[in-house]
Design a protein around this motif. Structure first.
Motif, short mmCIF file in Angstrom:
data_model
loop_
_atom_site.label_atom_id
_atom_site.label_comp_id
_atom_site.label_asym_id
_atom_site.label_seq_id
_atom_site.Cartn_x
_atom_site.Cartn_y
_atom_site.Cartn_z
N ASN A 1 -28.58 6.96 -32.15
CA ASN A 1 -28.25 7.85 -33.27
C ASN A 1 -27.87 9.23 -32.76
OD1 ASN A 1 -28.44 6.13 -35.51
ND2 ASN A 1 -30.65 6.40 -35.64
N ARG A 2 -28.60 9.73 -31.76
CA ARG A 2 -28.26 11.03 -31.17
C ARG A 2 -26.88 10.98 -30.50
NH1 ARG A 2 -33.65 10.73 -29.73
NH2 ARG A 2 -33.15 10.14 -27.59
N GLU B 1 -23.90 11.18 -33.14
CA GLU B 1 -23.95 12.21 -34.18
C GLU B 1 -22.59 12.74 -34.58
OE1 GLU B 1 -26.62 15.08 -32.50
OE2 GLU B 1 -28.35 14.22 -33.53
N HIS C 1 -18.91 10.24 -37.76
CA HIS C 1 -19.43 9.93 -39.10
C HIS C 1 -18.36 9.23 -39.89
CE1 HIS C 1 -23.23 11.96 -38.74
NE2 HIS C 1 -22.61 12.99 -38.19
#
Length: 142
Positions: free
Chosen positions: A74-75, A78, A81
Motif C-alpha cells: 500500500n505504501r 500511494e 490511484h
C-alpha cells in the motif's frame, strides 16, 4: 488501445520492484485502476501437510505476514490511484492468470527473472506461463 485495468504481480524480487515502479507510473499517467497481486503459494501448500506445529499458530503467522505485506505494498502504490493490494493463494502462474481473467484486466505488468531458454524449459517460469496463458496483454519488465 487504452488500458483501464492493470495488474502487477509482486513477489519482492528486484524484477518485481521494477515492474511495480513501471506499473505505478503507467497507471498514474493513464488514471487507471491498478491492482498489485501477491501470490502466497506457501501457505496453501503448507497447511495441507501433516505438521507438528498447531495449525492455528501457522494461520496466525500467515495472517501477520500478509498484513505486513499488504501495508508495505500500500505504501509503495500511494502515488497510483486508484490502487489496491490483493493477496491470493495458489500456484503463482495459474493464480495470476485466473485473477486477471476474473477481474477482466487489460494488462499484466510483471517482472522477469531473465532466465535463458534452456533454464526456462527446465525450471518453468511464472512470467513465461502468464505470457502464454493470459487472455490480456502482458508486459515483461527486465
Amino acid at each position: 488501445m487504452a488500458f483501464q485495468y492493470i495488474i502487477v504481480p509482486y513477489d519482492g524480487s528486484a524484477h518485481a520492484e521494477r515492474a511495480l515502479d513501471h506499473a505505478v507510473q503507467l497507471a498514474g499517467e493513464l488514471q487507471t485502476q491498478l491492482d498489485v497481486v501477491y501470490v502466497d503459494s506457501v501457505q496453501a501448500e503448507l497447511l495441507q501437510q501433516p505438521l507438528i506445529i498447531p495449525t492455528h499458530e501457522l494461520e496466525a503467522y500467515f495472517t501477520d505476514e500478509q498484513q505486513e505485506t499488504r501495508e508495505r505494498l500500500n505504501r509503495m502504490t500511494e502515488r497510483a490511484h486508484p490502487a489496491r493490494v490483493n493477496i491470493i493463494q495458489g500456484h503463482a502462474g495459474k493464480a495470476i492468470v485466473h485473477y486477471a481473467t476474473k477481474v477482466h484486466a487489460d494488462l499484466i505488468v510483471m517482472g522477469s527473472r531473465g532466465l535463458g531458454t534452456i533454464q526456462e524449459w527446465m525450471l518453468g517460469s511464472v512470467s513465461h506461463y502468464v505470457a502464454q496463458h493470459a487472455e490480456c496483454a502482458v508486459t515483461i519488465v527486465k
